[in-house]
Design a protein around this motif. Structure first.
Motif, PDB file in Angstrom:
ATOM      1  N   ASP A 153       0.897  -1.203  -0.005  1.00 24.93           N
ATOM      2  CA  ASP A 153      -0.135  -0.136  -0.044  1.00 24.93           C
ATOM      3  C   ASP A 153       0.782   1.151   0.067  1.00 24.93           C
ATOM      4  O   ASP A 153       0.496   2.387  -0.378  1.00 24.93           O
ATOM      5  CB  ASP A 153      -0.924   0.126   1.264  1.00 24.93           C
ATOM      6  N   LEU A 154       1.923   1.194   0.518  1.00 26.88           N
ATOM      7  CA  LEU A 154       3.167   2.466   0.509  1.00 26.88           C
ATOM      8  C   LEU A 154       3.264   2.696  -0.700  1.00 26.88           C
ATOM      9  O   LEU A 154       4.111   3.961  -0.823  1.00 26.88           O
ATOM     10  CB  LEU A 154       3.917   2.190   1.843  1.00 26.88           C
ATOM     11  N   TYR A 155       3.465   1.840  -1.571  1.00 29.65           N
ATOM     12  CA  TYR A 155       4.145   1.964  -2.856  1.00 29.65           C
ATOM     13  C   TYR A 155       3.115   2.046  -3.935  1.00 29.65           C
ATOM     14  O   TYR A 155       3.459   2.748  -5.055  1.00 29.65           O
ATOM     15  CB  TYR A 155       5.236   0.717  -3.275  1.00 29.65           C
ATOM     16  N   ALA A 156       2.141   1.553  -3.732  1.00 29.83           N
ATOM     17  CA  ALA A 156       1.062   1.281  -5.120  1.00 29.83           C
ATOM     18  C   ALA A 156       0.573   2.939  -5.437  1.00 29.83           C
ATOM     19  O   ALA A 156       0.388   3.000  -6.544  1.00 29.83           O
ATOM     20  CB  ALA A 156       0.045   0.484  -4.867  1.00 29.83           C
ATOM     21  N   TRP A 157       0.196   3.820  -4.501  1.00 36.52           N
ATOM     22  CA  TRP A 157      -0.664   4.778  -4.854  1.00 36.52           C
ATOM     23  C   TRP A 157       0.408   5.921  -5.527  1.00 36.52           C
ATOM     24  O   TRP A 157      -0.259   6.764  -6.210  1.00 36.52           O
ATOM     25  CB  TRP A 157      -1.225   5.463  -3.662  1.00 36.52           C
ATOM     26  N   GLY A 158       1.473   5.934  -5.399  1.00 38.03           N
ATOM     27  CA  GLY A 158       2.610   6.665  -6.099  1.00 38.03           C
ATOM     28  C   GLY A 158       2.230   7.001  -7.507  1.00 38.03           C
ATOM     29  O   GLY A 158       1.704   7.761  -8.052  1.00 38.03           O
ATOM     30  N   PRO A 159       2.360   5.564  -8.257  1.00 37.29           N
ATOM     31  CA  PRO A 159       2.301   5.568  -9.796  1.00 37.29           C
ATOM     32  C   PRO A 159       0.486   5.676 -10.066  1.00 37.29           C
ATOM     33  O   PRO A 159       0.200   5.882 -10.972  1.00 37.29           O
ATOM     34  CB  PRO A 159       2.682   4.056 -10.218  1.00 37.29           C
ATOM     35  N   GLY A 160      -0.196   4.940  -8.848  1.00 37.67           N
ATOM     36  CA  GLY A 160      -1.747   5.177  -9.282  1.00 37.67           C
ATOM     37  C   GLY A 160      -2.329   6.577  -9.300  1.00 37.67           C
ATOM     38  O   GLY A 160      -2.921   6.962 -10.141  1.00 37.67           O
ATOM     39  N   ARG A 161      -1.766   7.322  -8.582  1.00 40.20           N
ATOM     40  CA  ARG A 161      -2.159   8.872  -8.511  1.00 40.20           C
ATOM     41  C   ARG A 161      -2.024   9.587  -9.658  1.00 40.20           C
ATOM     42  O   ARG A 161      -2.607  10.499 -10.385  1.00 40.20           O
ATOM     43  CB  ARG A 161      -1.915   9.670  -7.321  1.00 40.20           C
TER      44      ARG A 161
END
Length: 398
Positions: A241-249
């Motif tokens: 979860d700490l890594y996924a939202w960076g590229p997601g946003r």
């Protein structure tokens, strides 16, 4: 020094100070503030307030009710928790319904729940600290009538332990940290006793350092997906979860930027679960309205009710590989305009895939309805985490 520090925490110090002293007044006032903040932080914090109130009726502490301190502390606590109580009362107690009703369809006392409870405490607290907790509990029970502080700590232990233990044993979805308030009284008692010997103390320190180092390696490096190989299951590793939202946003921003001016007017972003919707809301703020198409009612149904976005013409649906959803099926009456995706790579493995789908309502043009409330999440911003061995591969298809 650590033991002296522990034994001088606000509740214990307030109980030991002379009733009319300024120290007793300040410490008691601090207790009220801490109880209020604890309740706002997690509802089980209210148990600490209840236990401290019950402990205040000890024969050595009852005279303090003739002073201003306990009443001022009670007022501070009530002022802090009043907004929460008024919100819950006005909304029909959604927090209690969520925790005790809507999520408890499979609840019931069972050996499975007992095993999960005991195993969770062993894993979360670790064996040396758990052994220390047992020893300190026995010492506190033996000394519970020794003085007002011991009686207060014992009351706090009992009032928190019984309801939280029963809830954990009854609920199939209980989490180990639900039981954490029980250990707070023991953390003070350990500073008042010699029951924990040097050997156990050293073992606890070594274990604590090792656990922190393990957590750092697991979260900040790609060793887990790289070393565990085929046995690694990304779905169950919340570190992702700490890594996924960076590229997601970044992907979401790109999709919104591609929207024409006509499409952007009244645009709404929707997710399949409040966890995704909250990430989206925290990132977008006031730029685009955010709704949620979760399986049960959540806060987004107050901030932007479903009937407010159900008929908008252009809608962006965000989901990831943790959720088995079909945007066209879950949001009928819409045609697929565009699908974009990004793969989150950690340790050479794809640990999560995020999709951003642009849907357009069929038939007559529909427009978003104004008047939705703004959520508190709009006032905060989010930032993505990154670490060694982390890469992103994205693709866009019409």
């Amino acid at each position: 020094p650590g033991r002296r520090w522990s034994s001088n925490r606000s509740p214990a110090r307030a109980a030991r100070s002379p009733a009319q002293s300024f120290t007793a007044f300040i410490c008691t006032l601090g207790v009220g503030a801490l109880v209020g903040l604890a309740t706002l932080s997690k509802l089980s914090g209210a148990l600490l307030g209840i236990s401290l109130l019950a402990a205040a009726f000890h024969r050595d502490l009852r005279p303090r009710f003739r002073t201003l301190a306990p009443w001022a502390a009670l007022a501070v606590a009530l002022i802090l928790i009043a907004p929460l109580v008024l919100f819950e009362l006005g909304q029909g107690w959604p927090m209690a319904r969520h925790r005790l009703i809507s999520t408890q369809s499979a609840a019931g006392f069972s050996l499975r729940n007992l095993g999960a409870f005991v195993g969770g405490q062993v894993a979360y607290v670790t064996p040396p600290f758990l052994l220390g907790a047992v020893l300190v509990t026995r010492d506190l029970i033996r000394r519970r009538r020794e003085d007002a502080v011991s009686a207060m700590l014992f009351t706090c232990l009992v009032v928190t332990t019984l309801p939280l233990a029963l809830l954990c044993l009854w609920s199939r979805v209980a989490e180990p940290h639900w039981f954490a308030p029980t250990y707070l009284a023991l953390a003070i008692q350990v500073g008042r006793t010699e029951i924990v010997g040097p050997r156990l103390a050293r073992g606890s320190v070594i274990t604590g350092v090792a656990v922190v180092a393990f957590a750092w390696l697991w979260i900040r490096t790609p060793l887990a997906p790289r070393w565990l190989g085929e046995s690694y299951r990304p779905r169950y590793d919340i570190a992702n979860d700490l890594y996924a939202w960076g590229p997601g946003r970044e992907l979401l921003d790109a999709v919104i930027a591609r929207s024409s001016a006509a499409e952007a007017e009244g645009l709404v972003v929707v997710g399949p679960h409040w966890t995704i919707c909250a990430q989206v809301q925290a990132h977008l703020g006031r730029r685009v309205r955010v709704g949620c198409n979760g399986p049960r009612r959540d806060d987004f149904d107050d901030w932007l009710p479903r009937d407010h976005w159900a008929d908008v013409r252009h809608l962006i649906f965000v989901h990831d590989s943790r959720f088995r959803v079909d945007p066209e099926r879950d949001l009928p009456g819409r045609v697929l305009r565009d699908v974009s995706q990004v793969n989150v790579v950690r340790g050479g493995r794809v640990v999560r895939t995020i999709w951003v789908t642009h849907l357009e309502k069929t038939g007559a043009a529909a427009f978003a309805q104004p008047g939705a409330a703004l959520s508190p999440a709009e006032r905060i911003s989010s930032a993505s985490a990154s670490g060694p061995g982390f890469g992103v591969v994205s693709s866009v298809s019409p």
